[in-house]
Each structure stands twice: as C-alpha cells, then as structure tokens.
Design a protein around this motif. Sequence first.
Motif, PDB file in Angstrom:
ATOM      1  N   ALA A  22       1.871   7.194   0.316  1.00 43.13           N
ATOM      2  CA  ALA A  22       2.189   6.467   1.552  1.00 43.13           C
ATOM      3  C   ALA A  22       2.999   7.325   2.526  1.00 43.13           C
ATOM      4  O   ALA A  22       2.740   7.317   3.732  1.00 43.13           O
ATOM      5  N   ASP A  23       3.966   8.092   2.012  1.00 40.21           N
ATOM      6  CA  ASP A  23       4.774   8.942   2.895  1.00 40.21           C
ATOM      7  C   ASP A  23       3.923  10.023   3.542  1.00 40.21           C
ATOM      8  O   ASP A  23       4.069  10.328   4.723  1.00 40.21           O
ATOM      9  N   ASP A  24       3.038  10.626   2.735  1.00 37.26           N
ATOM     10  CA  ASP A  24       2.139  11.650   3.287  1.00 37.26           C
ATOM     11  C   ASP A  24       1.316  11.064   4.434  1.00 37.26           C
ATOM     12  O   ASP A  24       1.160  11.682   5.490  1.00 37.26           O
ATOM     13  N   LEU A  25       0.775   9.851   4.195  1.00 35.52           N
ATOM     14  CA  LEU A  25      -0.075   9.230   5.219  1.00 35.52           C
ATOM     15  C   LEU A  25       0.730   8.929   6.489  1.00 35.52           C
ATOM     16  O   LEU A  25       0.241   9.153   7.600  1.00 35.52           O
ATOM     17  N   ALA A  26       1.952   8.448   6.320  1.00 34.57           N
ATOM     18  CA  ALA A  26       2.779   8.114   7.490  1.00 34.57           C
ATOM     19  C   ALA A  26       3.066   9.369   8.316  1.00 34.57           C
ATOM     20  O   ALA A  26       2.963   9.359   9.545  1.00 34.57           O
ATOM     21  N   THR A 165     -14.495  19.275  -1.384  1.00 35.21           N
ATOM     22  CA  THR A 165     -14.984  18.414  -2.468  1.00 35.21           C
ATOM     23  C   THR A 165     -16.329  18.924  -2.922  1.00 35.21           C
ATOM     24  O   THR A 165     -16.986  19.698  -2.231  1.00 35.21           O
ATOM     25  N   SER A 166     -16.750  18.482  -4.098  1.00 31.52           N
ATOM     26  CA  SER A 166     -18.152  18.669  -4.464  1.00 31.52           C
ATOM     27  C   SER A 166     -18.867  17.374  -4.122  1.00 31.52           C
ATOM     28  O   SER A 166     -18.243  16.322  -3.991  1.00 31.52           O
ATOM     29  N   ALA A 167     -20.188  17.484  -3.959  1.00 27.10           N
ATOM     30  CA  ALA A 167     -20.940  16.335  -3.461  1.00 27.10           C
ATOM     31  C   ALA A 167     -20.871  15.148  -4.416  1.00 27.10           C
ATOM     32  O   ALA A 167     -21.023  14.002  -4.000  1.00 27.10           O
ATOM     33  N   ASP A 168     -20.631  15.407  -5.705  1.00 23.71           N
ATOM     34  CA  ASP A 168     -20.620  14.277  -6.633  1.00 23.71           C
ATOM     35  C   ASP A 168     -19.229  13.669  -6.821  1.00 23.71           C
ATOM     36  O   ASP A 168     -19.032  12.788  -7.633  1.00 23.71           O
ATOM     37  N   GLU A 169     -18.276  14.172  -6.057  1.00 22.45           N
ATOM     38  CA  GLU A 169     -16.945  13.553  -6.119  1.00 22.45           C
ATOM     39  C   GLU A 169     -16.841  12.431  -5.081  1.00 22.45           C
ATOM     40  O   GLU A 169     -17.603  12.376  -4.134  1.00 22.45           O
ATOM     41  N   GLN A 170     -15.842  11.588  -5.303  1.00 21.86           N
ATOM     42  CA  GLN A 170     -15.564  10.543  -4.322  1.00 21.86           C
ATOM     43  C   GLN A 170     -14.195  10.778  -3.721  1.00 21.86           C
ATOM     44  O   GLN A 170     -13.266  11.153  -4.449  1.00 21.86           O
ATOM     45  N   VAL A 171     -14.077  10.546  -2.414  1.00 23.84           N
ATOM     46  CA  VAL A 171     -12.760  10.537  -1.782  1.00 23.84           C
ATOM     47  C   VAL A 171     -12.558   9.124  -1.248  1.00 23.84           C
ATOM     48  O   VAL A 171     -13.396   8.600  -0.518  1.00 23.84           O
ATOM     49  N   ILE A 172     -11.485   8.502  -1.677  1.00 18.79           N
ATOM     50  CA  ILE A 172     -11.254   7.124  -1.261  1.00 18.79           C
ATOM     51  C   ILE A 172      -9.915   7.009  -0.557  1.00 18.79           C
ATOM     52  O   ILE A 172      -8.887   7.415  -1.104  1.00 18.79           O
ATOM     53  N   VAL A 173      -9.961   6.507   0.676  1.00 20.45           N
ATOM     54  CA  VAL A 173      -8.726   6.222   1.414  1.00 20.45           C
ATOM     55  C   VAL A 173      -8.413   4.755   1.211  1.00 20.45           C
ATOM     56  O   VAL A 173      -9.274   3.899   1.435  1.00 20.45           O
ATOM     57  N   ARG A 174      -7.212   4.465   0.757  1.00 16.32           N
ATOM     58  CA  ARG A 174      -6.805   3.060   0.608  1.00 16.32           C
ATOM     59  C   ARG A 174      -5.650   2.795   1.561  1.00 16.32           C
ATOM     60  O   ARG A 174      -4.746   3.630   1.691  1.00 16.32           O
ATOM     61  N   LEU A 175      -5.707   1.634   2.200  1.00 17.53           N
ATOM     62  CA  LEU A 175      -4.681   1.282   3.176  1.00 17.53           C
ATOM     63  C   LEU A 175      -4.107  -0.085   2.831  1.00 17.53           C
ATOM     64  O   LEU A 175      -4.837  -0.959   2.338  1.00 17.53           O
ATOM     65  N   THR A 176      -2.817  -0.245   3.112  1.00 16.09           N
ATOM     66  CA  THR A 176      -2.175  -1.520   2.805  1.00 16.09           C
ATOM     67  C   THR A 176      -2.964  -2.690   3.401  1.00 16.09           C
ATOM     68  O   THR A 176      -3.157  -3.704   2.744  1.00 16.09           O
ATOM     69  N   GLU A 177      -3.418  -2.518   4.653  1.00 18.22           N
ATOM     70  CA  GLU A 177      -4.086  -3.625   5.351  1.00 18.22           C
ATOM     71  C   GLU A 177      -5.357  -4.076   4.643  1.00 18.22           C
ATOM     72  O   GLU A 177      -5.708  -5.253   4.668  1.00 18.22           O
ATOM     73  N   THR A 178      -6.096  -3.125   4.043  1.00 16.12           N
ATOM     74  CA  THR A 178      -7.384  -3.481   3.449  1.00 16.12           C
ATOM     75  C   THR A 178      -7.352  -3.449   1.922  1.00 16.12           C
ATOM     76  O   THR A 178      -8.160  -4.116   1.281  1.00 16.12           O
ATOM     77  N   ASP A 179      -6.462  -2.652   1.340  1.00 17.13           N
ATOM     78  CA  ASP A 179      -6.504  -2.443  -0.107  1.00 17.13           C
ATOM     79  C   ASP A 179      -5.166  -2.688  -0.798  1.00 17.13           C
ATOM     80  O   ASP A 179      -5.049  -2.482  -2.007  1.00 17.13           O
TER      81      ASP A 179
END
Lengths: 190, 313
Positions: A22-26, A165-179
Amino acid sequence: MLHVADGGRSWHGRPMRRLLDADDLARMIRRLAHEVLEGNGGSDGLVLLGVRTRGAPIARRLAAAIASIEGVDVPVGELDVTLYRDDLALRDPMPIGATDVPVDVEGRTVVLVDDVLYTGRTVRAALDATSALGRPDRIRLVCLVDRGHRELPIRADHVGKNIPTSADEQVIVRLTETDGVDEVVIGGER
Amino acid sequence: MSAPLTDLIAIRDLSREQVDGILSDAREMLPIARRERASVPTLRGRIVCNLFLEDSTRTRLSFDLAAKRLSADVVNFTASGTSVNKGESLLDTAQTLMALGVDLVVLRTSSAGAPVQLAREVEIPVLNAGDGWHQHPTQALLDALTMLQHRDTLEGARVTIVGDVLHSRVARSEVELMRLLGAHVTLVAPPTLLPPDVSSWGVTVTSDIDAVLPDTDVLYVLRVQRERMHRAFFPSIREYAQVWGIDAARMRRLPADALLMHPGPVNRGVELTSGAMEDPRSVITEQVTNGIAVRMACLYRLLSAAPRTEVTS
C-alpha cells in the motif's frame, strides 16, 4: 478467486509474490500525479479517465493527489471499453459497464488511466472509446504497471513500475476500492 | 455474467439474472441508441438477417438501427404471403441463410412457434421479433426498461394491461416479464378478448376499467389488432373506444405519478385519444428509443456468446 495476501497460491499452484504494498502504491500515485502535471505544464485542460474496472479508482486517486499538489480539482471520469474491444469472439461474454465522463473532452487533454499495460489492446479500445466522445487536443496514458508483451505499437507516457514478466505469469493489481487491499502481486501460471 | 444467451424466443426462457443483465447493458447502450455517442464497432464483420415474414415496418426499423449502431452488417429478407410461412419453407430459408454466412436471425412471423422450430434447426442465434399470438420478448424488455427509468423497482408495482389480450403476443410476454420482476398485473378486457387459459397466468382479471385506474402505477394500453380479427369480437370500433378506450377523463382517474404506455402504433381515437397520448404521463416515445437500446443489448448478448459463422462449401 485467488487468495494471495500472505504467500497464497494461484489456481495452478505456483506461489504468488507481492511486489508492491500500500505504501509503495501511495508513493507511486503521488509521483505519477507530479509527472502528469509536469507533462501538461499544470492542471489546465486536464481530464482523467480511468479505464474500468481498476483504472477508475486509480484515476480518482490521481485526481486527489493532483488536488493536494495544485489545489485544483480536475474532472475525473470512467470509461468502459467493452464495446470497443476487438476480441469479442475470443473471450467470455462480458457485461457492459458504465461510461461516465463529466465534461466535454473537446479541446482538453485526456489522461487515460489503467492498472496493467500488457498487450495494448485495452488501450487501443480506450482510444476508440475516447474518440467516440469527441476530439480531445491530446490523449496521454498513465499505467500503474507495464508488464511488457505488447501486441500493438502503444506505450505509456507515465508508468508506475516496469515489471518484466513471462507471458504465462499473472500480474494482479488489487485496490482497496475493488478488492479490499492495496497491493500488486505476480506469479502463477495462466 | 449470467448464463450466456443462445436464442431469445420467449420471456419464460430467461432467468431474472439474464433479464437484469440485458437491462443493464441496454442502459449503457442508450447514449449510442439516442445518437449522443457515435456508433460502436462491437459487431463489425457480423451479419444480422432480419427475416420478416409478417409486415412490421417499425420493429424492423428498430432492429435494423440496433444492428447498425453496433456496426453489424444487416440483410433484410422480407416475404409476405403464406408460402414462406409453411414450416418446410422456413427451414429451407434457414439453410440458405446459414450457407450465406448469416450470424444471427431476427425472425418476425405470424406463426406462433416458428422461432422455436427455426432455433432447433440452425446453430446460429434466433431472436424472436414476434410470432403470431405467442411472444414478443424485446417489446416486454423495452417496456421494463422504460418503467425502470421512472421507478427504482417493479417489485410490487401495479401494472394494468387494457385491451385485446387474446390476440396479443405483447400481453403474453409482458405478463411473464412483469411477474418475473415482481409486479402485480391486472388485465382489463372484454370477455371475448381474453384467452381461455387466462386463469393460469397469475394475474387479476376485471372488466371494470374505471375501478382499477386509481390503483394503477403503469397503464399499459394494447393496440386493437383489427388485422388479426376475423370474427366480430366487439360490436364496433366506436363502442370499443367508449367502453375500453383511454381518454382525458380516464387519465384523470390515474395517479399523478403513473405511466401511460402503448406498444405502438396507436389507433388514435380507438384505444387512446390524442388527448391521452399528449398527457405528460405518456412515455410512448421513450419506449421507441428504448427499443433500439434493448435490441442492441440482445444482439450483443446473443452474438458475444455465439461462435462466428464460417461460410463453407
């Protein structure tokens, strides 16, 4: 649904890693706000449009950061690009989300905001969706994470973090508002 | 997203979730349907065939515009007369359409059940645009959208449907959808214009129009379908207008926040007077615009779940 917060696993069993908290994102959003203002020479004529789903709360946070820096409320809206996608036949049917743009984009600088820049196809759809609203003077792109693997000649003007990333990896952004949590995680296999 | 739609034949085939999904998509389609926003490229390269075996300029126009606002290619196949209405010819036509590479068929026909029959024969989605006295699902959906633009929910809403229920596919679809959405339906009709099985519809039936008007949230007036009446169901048009028609005096009995609706085209001076149509509670023109948006949503849902047709042979 994936469950990752502390060393969870993706659905294929490989552990997910938290890259940003969260601090990194802020901090990242404050920096991006400065970059957008610098690139535009201030806040005049700006309108932030978040690409649904997660671009929308990021755009609102950017607007809040701009307000705290410049003392100006820039207009914020959200864009649903479902109807502009080119892969309708390739994916599961998607419900259409709301598009809510509070001002006329004519003559303004539209800043498109998205969470993860990947193939570039969502951004292409967002460019068409923006053009359907009118003719802005210019369109800029902000994304929180650029994970590479572009399929179209598209790049972001302002990037929170480049994550190879490699194509078979996932990157997921999670946010307080949605997740319910602020974090960026990577891992797993598709 | 709710279960994908493969065909749209009758309201009873839809779940509540699917109806909510279509209505939600339709709301997002409205700025495009109203031409406040440019058309979208969503169905570019898809071919929609309007197969109209019964005259209906307005419905065909509405489907035509809906497909075009989504950038689909539209081909119109209209045939009047009875030759194409016979089951076998319909299937021959369907085979031809498949071979031509059509991705979806919008079918309007005077034969109840023809869309089901067609859907069984072809792999592409079939959208029922009205089949005989049976069903007209997009009409009911656009009506629900219109009502929901004026009230938050239809749960407990009192919907009064007046007129020729017997010959009305609109009434059948409307009753099914209103019940699915939780509304109470009252049918007001001359006994000769009520279907024999109406007791199984789950509605209240009355012949006293003036008594129900003060307790009505939505007054839905059906069209007198003179072309469908081969027998005398009521003595004269003038008597129908007097006994069942809605005029300014009856509009005064309707609550101030009620809605007046009609599926169009109106027989002015028969089921509705011009005065009633001009009442501020009339949302008849809104229904027309909403029709385009609802049909866009149905085309989108049907085609985004469907595999692309490839021309073989």
